[in-house]
Design an enzyme around this catalytic site. Structure first.
Site, short mmCIF file in Angstrom:
data_model
loop_
_atom_site.label_atom_id
_atom_site.label_comp_id
_atom_site.label_asym_id
_atom_site.label_seq_id
_atom_site.Cartn_x
_atom_site.Cartn_y
_atom_site.Cartn_z
N GLN A 149 39.55 70.90 -5.40
CA GLN A 149 40.35 71.86 -6.08
C GLN A 149 41.56 71.98 -5.34
OE1 GLN A 149 39.77 73.29 -9.36
NE2 GLN A 149 41.92 73.86 -8.99
N CYS A 157 41.67 78.25 -10.83
CA CYS A 157 41.08 76.93 -10.74
C CYS A 157 40.39 76.40 -12.08
CB CYS A 157 39.89 76.80 -9.68
SG CYS A 157 38.85 78.24 -9.64
N ASP A 203 40.31 83.42 -9.55
CA ASP A 203 39.08 82.91 -9.86
C ASP A 203 38.03 83.95 -10.58
OD1 ASP A 203 37.10 80.94 -9.97
OD2 ASP A 203 36.36 81.16 -7.79
N ARG A 240 43.46 67.53 -11.01
CA ARG A 240 42.18 67.33 -10.50
C ARG A 240 41.79 65.52 -10.66
NH1 ARG A 240 38.40 70.96 -10.21
NH2 ARG A 240 37.95 69.55 -8.62
N ARG A 244 28.20 68.25 -5.77
CA ARG A 244 28.33 69.49 -6.14
C ARG A 244 27.19 70.22 -6.02
NH1 ARG A 244 31.71 72.76 -10.84
NH2 ARG A 244 33.48 72.11 -9.55
N HIS A 278 35.83 74.58 -1.73
CA HIS A 278 36.23 73.50 -2.96
C HIS A 278 37.24 72.82 -2.57
CE1 HIS A 278 36.21 72.09 -6.99
NE2 HIS A 278 36.37 73.34 -7.58
N1 CP Z 1 37.75 74.06 -11.41
C1 CP Z 1 36.53 73.28 -11.35
O1 CP Z 1 35.95 73.00 -10.49
O2 CP Z 1 36.27 73.26 -12.86
P1 CP Z 1 34.75 72.67 -13.07
O3 CP Z 1 33.62 73.97 -12.50
O4 CP Z 1 34.69 72.44 -14.61
O5 CP Z 1 34.45 71.40 -12.42
N1 NVA Z 2 34.10 80.23 -7.71
C1 NVA Z 2 33.61 79.60 -8.66
C2 NVA Z 2 34.35 78.37 -9.10
C3 NVA Z 2 34.31 77.57 -10.19
C4 NVA Z 2 35.11 76.27 -10.20
C5 NVA Z 2 32.18 78.94 -8.70
O1 NVA Z 2 31.68 78.72 -7.52
O2 NVA Z 2 31.65 79.19 -9.74
#
Ligand code: CP
Ligand code: NVA
Length: 312
Positions: A130, A265, A224, A293, A100, A127
């Site tokens: 997700q 999400c 989101d 997940r 990530r 993502h």
């Molecule tokens: N939905 C998601 O990716 O959550 P986190 O940022 O907590 O991993």
């Molecule tokens: N759009 C958000 C998603 C988090 C799971 C971010 O990138 O922070």
């Protein structure tokens, strides 16, 4: 297919296989408990995570392996070691890398230089893991026949909007993404790519600036956060003003189809992109999404490390 670097890497057949295995891993989490026995999976994150980290580490454990969590500032990468060298070193110790970070190009580079599968666990642009959890949840609610249904994302044209467009287009869905016009609308190249995928899958892509029209008769309203990780704080007030008509409230939910669901999400900010009465209502499937997940990342690790996915 070695890596899952972006949602568009997945073919429809890959997704079907992953959803099928994830269903099995939901019922029987330990049904492949020796698959990664005595193996390690690196989970490397330069952004915060609750769900993805928990899901990834649990998925590895359920497959019999050991996760190795690496924070961004733990690695020599922060002191100038190259991504290519890091990818080669991780490949020498681990059997997969879940990552990530901010730039999609960094994940692409890790994929290029690692000899092991690399999985994108969120970038500024995408993502993919997700969306696998989202689509198994959609299947559980509506089954396989989604003809005539409308799958609506409302809010910021961010990584989730991009992934929603690409996944929906691959699955042959009628996808609507409603955002403010201009700065916070989805990237034109992603919209183009989704349109071309939809042409082959029988889906449709609609980009809208009208949250009320978008919500009308929708089967799914998805949203989101309005401030993603890495977004500039100096945009906050302008952005919130532009996005406020796109907040998912009970008033918008009332316009949707009778059997509609609310998706997110997570993490959520009640009172911003969604009201508490919607996210905590019986229409909300956010906890089931979060549960999946783990099942979907487990399926992904299982099949990628076996070389079962063909890719697009
Ligand atoms: N939905 C998601 O990716 O959550 P986190 O940022 O907590 O991993
Ligand atoms: N759009 C958000 C998603 C988090 C799971 C971010 O990138 O922070």
């Amino acid at each position: 297919m070695k890596d899952l670097l972006r949602t568009s890497d997945l073919s429809r057949a890959d997704i079907e296989l992953l959803l099928k295995s994830a269903t099995k891993f939901a019922e029987k989490p330990l049904s492949a408990k020796k698959h990664l026995a005595k193996k390690t999976v690196a989970v490397y994150m330069t952004k915060s995570s609750t769900r993805t980290r928990l899901a990834s580490e649990t998925a590895v454990a359920h497959l019999g392996g050991s996760p190795i969590f690496l924070r961004g500032d733990d690695l020599q990468i922060g002191r100038g070691e190259t991504i290519a060298d890091t990818a080669k070193i991780i490949s020498g110790f681990c059997d997969a890398l879940i990552v990530r970070t901010f730039a999609q190009s960094d994940v692409d580079e890790l994929g290029k230089f690692a000899s092991i599968p690399v999985i994108n666990a969120l970038t500024d642009d995408d993502h993919p893991t997700q969306l696998l959890a989202d689509w198994i949840t959609i299947r559980e609610n509506f089954g396989k026949n989604i003809a005539g249904r409308k799958f609506v994302y409302l809010g910021d044209g961010n990584n989730m909007a991009n992934a929603w467009l690409i996944m929906g287009a691959t699955m042959g869905a009628n996808v609507v993404v409603a955002t403010p016009s201009g700065k916070w609308s989805p990237k034109p190249e992603i919209v183009k790519q989704a349109q071309s995928l939809a042409k082959n899958s029988g889906g449709t892509i609609e980009i809208s600036n009208d949250p009320v029209a978008a919500a009308k008769d929708a089967s799914v309203l998805y949203t989101d956060v309005w401030m993603s990780m890495g977004d500039s704080e100096s945009d906050r007030s302008e952005k919130f003003e532009a996005l406020s008509p796109f907040a998912v409230t009970d008033k918008l939910m009332k316009l949707t189809a009778k059997d509609s669901i609310f998706m997110h999400c997570l993490p959520a900010h009640r009172g911003e992109e969604v009201s508490a009465d919607v996210i905590d209502s019986t229409k909300s499937v956010v906890w089931r999404q979060a549960f999946h997940r783990r099942t979907t990342i487990q399926a992904l690790l299982f099949h990628l490390t076996r070389g079962d996915l063909s890719g697009n």
